[in-house]
Write a protein that holds these residues in place. Structure first.
Motif, mmCIF file in Angstrom:
data_model
loop_
_atom_site.group_PDB
_atom_site.id
_atom_site.type_symbol
_atom_site.label_atom_id
_atom_site.label_comp_id
_atom_site.label_asym_id
_atom_site.label_seq_id
_atom_site.Cartn_x
_atom_site.Cartn_y
_atom_site.Cartn_z
ATOM 1 N N PHE A 442 0.807 -1.220 0.000
ATOM 2 C CA PHE A 442 0.000 0.000 0.000
ATOM 3 C C PHE A 442 0.843 1.274 0.000
ATOM 4 N N TYR A 443 2.168 1.147 0.093
ATOM 5 C CA TYR A 443 3.057 2.303 0.272
ATOM 6 C C TYR A 443 3.788 2.609 -1.038
ATOM 7 N N ASP A 444 3.778 3.877 -1.422
ATOM 8 C CA ASP A 444 4.494 4.318 -2.619
ATOM 9 C C ASP A 444 5.876 4.828 -2.233
ATOM 10 N N PHE A 445 6.906 4.169 -2.722
ATOM 11 C CA PHE A 445 8.277 4.588 -2.420
ATOM 12 C C PHE A 445 8.597 5.900 -3.138
ATOM 13 N N SER A 446 9.320 6.767 -2.448
ATOM 14 C CA SER A 446 9.698 8.056 -3.037
ATOM 15 C C SER A 446 11.008 7.963 -3.810
ATOM 16 N N GLY A 447 11.779 6.927 -3.535
ATOM 17 C CA GLY A 447 13.096 6.792 -4.150
ATOM 18 C C GLY A 447 14.215 7.190 -3.213
ATOM 19 N N GLU A 448 13.861 7.768 -2.058
ATOM 20 C CA GLU A 448 14.858 8.209 -1.083
ATOM 21 C C GLU A 448 15.095 7.175 0.011
ATOM 22 N N GLU A 449 14.215 6.204 0.124
ATOM 23 C CA GLU A 449 14.313 5.219 1.219
ATOM 24 C C GLU A 449 15.471 4.232 0.986
ATOM 25 N N LEU A 450 16.033 3.775 2.076
ATOM 26 C CA LEU A 450 16.965 2.644 2.055
ATOM 27 C C LEU A 450 16.174 1.431 2.543
ATOM 28 N N LEU A 451 16.063 0.393 1.714
ATOM 29 C CA LEU A 451 15.266 -0.778 2.067
ATOM 30 C C LEU A 451 16.161 -1.982 2.290
ATOM 31 N N TYR A 452 16.096 -2.534 3.513
ATOM 32 C CA TYR A 452 16.828 -3.769 3.825
ATOM 33 C C TYR A 452 15.795 -4.869 4.096
ATOM 34 N N ASP A 453 15.779 -5.884 3.250
ATOM 35 C CA ASP A 453 14.862 -7.010 3.395
ATOM 36 C C ASP A 453 15.660 -8.203 3.898
ATOM 37 N N ILE A 454 15.311 -8.763 5.046
ATOM 38 C CA ILE A 454 16.115 -9.847 5.615
ATOM 39 C C ILE A 454 15.959 -11.156 4.852
ATOM 40 N N ILE A 455 14.982 -11.251 3.948
ATOM 41 C CA ILE A 455 14.852 -12.439 3.095
ATOM 42 C C ILE A 455 15.999 -12.451 2.079
ATOM 43 N N TYR A 456 16.530 -13.645 1.779
ATOM 44 C CA TYR A 456 17.608 -13.738 0.797
ATOM 45 C C TYR A 456 17.296 -14.718 -0.336
ATOM 46 N N LYS A 457 16.166 -15.390 -0.257
ATOM 47 C CA LYS A 457 15.700 -16.225 -1.367
ATOM 48 C C LYS A 457 14.254 -15.871 -1.659
ATOM 49 N N PRO A 458 14.010 -15.259 -2.813
ATOM 50 C CA PRO A 458 14.924 -14.943 -3.909
ATOM 51 C C PRO A 458 15.845 -13.771 -3.574
ATOM 52 N N GLU A 459 16.824 -13.551 -4.415
ATOM 53 C CA GLU A 459 17.757 -12.451 -4.187
ATOM 54 C C GLU A 459 17.053 -11.103 -4.234
ATOM 55 N N ILE A 460 16.068 -11.011 -5.104
ATOM 56 C CA ILE A 460 15.282 -9.772 -5.212
ATOM 57 C C ILE A 460 13.818 -10.127 -4.964
ATOM 58 N N THR A 461 13.301 -9.702 -3.840
ATOM 59 C CA THR A 461 11.900 -9.970 -3.502
ATOM 60 C C THR A 461 11.008 -8.949 -4.207
ATOM 61 N N PRO A 462 9.695 -9.215 -4.265
ATOM 62 C CA PRO A 462 8.792 -8.246 -4.914
ATOM 63 C C PRO A 462 8.886 -6.841 -4.339
#
Length: 496
Positions: A442-462
């Motif tokens: 539901f959240y629109d990223f502005s492009g300024e955020e730093l996103l750390y996702d602790i999941i590593y499989k897949p390498e790039i999550t949705p």
């Protein structure tokens, strides 16, 4: 019993493809099982010469549908195929099938005599594709009617406790040959630790998804040998592992087994899937496991089973590492150390002073991450679908909290300098972001955020793909896994 063997189940529809599979895996395997029931009808006529072409000992198997195979033409037709494959035996035993698999209720004296006359050993098998057995030991004794036959039992466990029970029962059979395995993902330890389960061999299948028998728990020979070093395991091998549920994706075995190899430790690290933390402890205690990692959903529940915890576990309220120390179970948390190091590397910061961080989720991993953020001097807000859980975690560390939904957009924007995604949403998923795969759909990223996702499989999550598309810098959890794993390994080396 001699050291167990790796058997490759040949699952292709043609003989030529099966021979190609042998060449692909020859370096890793000791023998093969020709699954005639999986061959195309016209290919079944060419099976007699297969052993001479394979260049390895071969098991002849024509599995019925009731036993998990695909042969449905009836017992008369199956008997004729067995006869064709065993006929005209050569004086050179390498040109004959080394083994033939007959089910417990399949007794054709002429076929049995033909096999034994030319040195083909009979594997006498029993399969329960749906349930565990009340007593594997009793069943083995019933099936062992001749020293010329090797009894085989394969069953479907309902819990890790069924696998633990199998291990206990099999300690009575250290001086005999038999094949036992628990099927499905719960039964993976019986395949990796075939020797400790007193099994003559471990069945594997190709890594090709179309040919793999993953539904019954097969792994591929390369993984069994290169990740778990199957042929190097012996009675003195120390066992470590990782537990969780459903435990579908983990890179920890590759990391830790590589370290064991480098350090020349006679040890192996295996997954053991447990729906309940109590079952994991039962398994670990019975198999004398020296230490294990803990993942979703047991990081909190595991604590009540421990006799000792370090300061971090007490303060965080979650444990990801359990070690056997002089007969007691001790708990540690290395997630916080791994995350702290990984996050500073990702952001290029030495600390989080004056930074506002959004923690997405309030489970065991989120607790360790909240602890690390507090230690780094950051301010945070915990967002979770269950508000009471968010409140409990936030108040532990003096943070704010909010529900995880559109109603919290404004506070999420306020704390969006760094967003740490700690939930399991997106694990093993690729493709478009939606409510099922992305916790911040539901959240629109502005492009300024730093996103750390602790999941590593897949390498790039949705969520990572969506954030990156908006211009955000993103990072998955593999570096956290590596750094917390280094700390875990240090602890594993102290286990007794």
């Amino acid at each position: 019993m001699s050291k167990p063997l790796i058997c490759l189940c040949l699952t292709a529809p043609t003989v030529a493809e099966d021979l190609a599979l042998i060449e692909k895996y020859r370096h890793y395997i000791d023998l093969v099982e020709l699954r005639v029931d999986l061959l195309a009808d016209d290919e079944r006529l060419a099976i007699r010469d297969f052993p001479s072409k394979a260049g390895l000992p071969c098991i002849l198997t024509i599995r019925r549908t009731v036993d998990g195979g695909q042969f449905s033409e009836g017992e008369a037709a199956r008997s004729m195929l067995f006869a064709r494959a065993l006929a005209f035996a050569s004086e050179d035993s390498s040109k004959n099938f080394a083994y033939v698999d007959f089910e417990e209720d399949f007794h054709i004296s002429s076929l049995q005599d033909a096999a034994l006359a030319y040195g083909t050993k009979i594997i006498r098998s029993f399969h329960d594709m749906k349930n565990p057995l009340p007593s594997v030991a009793e069943k083995l004794r019933q099936m062992r009617v001749s020293r010329y036959e090797i009894p085989k039992i394969a069953f479907m466990p309902h819990s890790l406790s069924d696998v633990t029970k199998l291990y206990t029962e099999m300690q009575q059979f250290k001086n005999s040959d038999q094949i036992v395995c628990a099927m499905g993902t719960l039964g993976l330890p019986t395949r990796i630790l075939a020797g400790k389960f007193q099994s003559y061999l471990s069945y594997t299948s190709p890594e090709d998804l179309e040919l793999a028998l993953s539904d019954i728990g097969h792994t591929d020979p390369k993984t069994l040998e290169e990740i778990y070093h199957f042929h190097e395991l012996d009675e003195k091998t120390m066992v470590f592992g990782i537990t969780g549920y459903p435990l579908k994706y983990t890179s920890s075995p590759a990391l830790h087994n590589t370290n064991f190899k480098k350090e020349k430790m006679n040890a192996v690290y295996i997954p053991f899937k447990a729906e309940k933390a109590s079952e994991a402890f039962e398994f670990a205690s019975t198999l004398d496991i020296k230490g294990f990692s803990v993942t979703i959903p047991h990081k909190e529940d595991i604590i009540k089973h421990l006799q000792k915890t370090d300061k971090k576990v007490a303060e965080i309220g979650a444990c990801n590492t359990v070690i056997s120390e002089d007969g007691i179970w001790a708990g540690y948390n290395t997630d916080c150390t791994g995350f702290s190091k990984a996050l500073c590397e990702f952001t290029g910061l030495k600390n989080l002073k004056k930074k506002k961080v959004a923690i997405i989720g309030a489970g065991g991993a989120a607790k360790a991450i909240a602890y690390a953020i507090k230690e780094l001097g950051g301010k945070a807000c915990v967002f979770n679908r269950t508000l009471t859980k968010a409140k409990m975690l936030a108040e532990r560390f003096g943070f704010k909290y909010a529900s995880l939904g559109m109603e919290s957009i404004e506070i999420l924007r306020e704390y969006s300098e760094i967003i740490v995604q700690t939930t399991s949403k997106g694990m093993g998923m690729t493709g478009e972001s939606n409510e099922e795969t992305d916790p911040l759909w539901f959240y629109d990223f502005s492009g300024e955020e730093l996103l750390y996702d602790i999941i590593y499989k897949p390498e790039i999550t949705p969520i990572m793909a969506r954030a990156a598309k908006s211009g955000c810098k993103t990072q998955n959890g593999f570096t956290m896994l590596e750094y917390q794993g280094e700390e875990q390994f240090r602890l594993f080396k102290t286990a007794k």
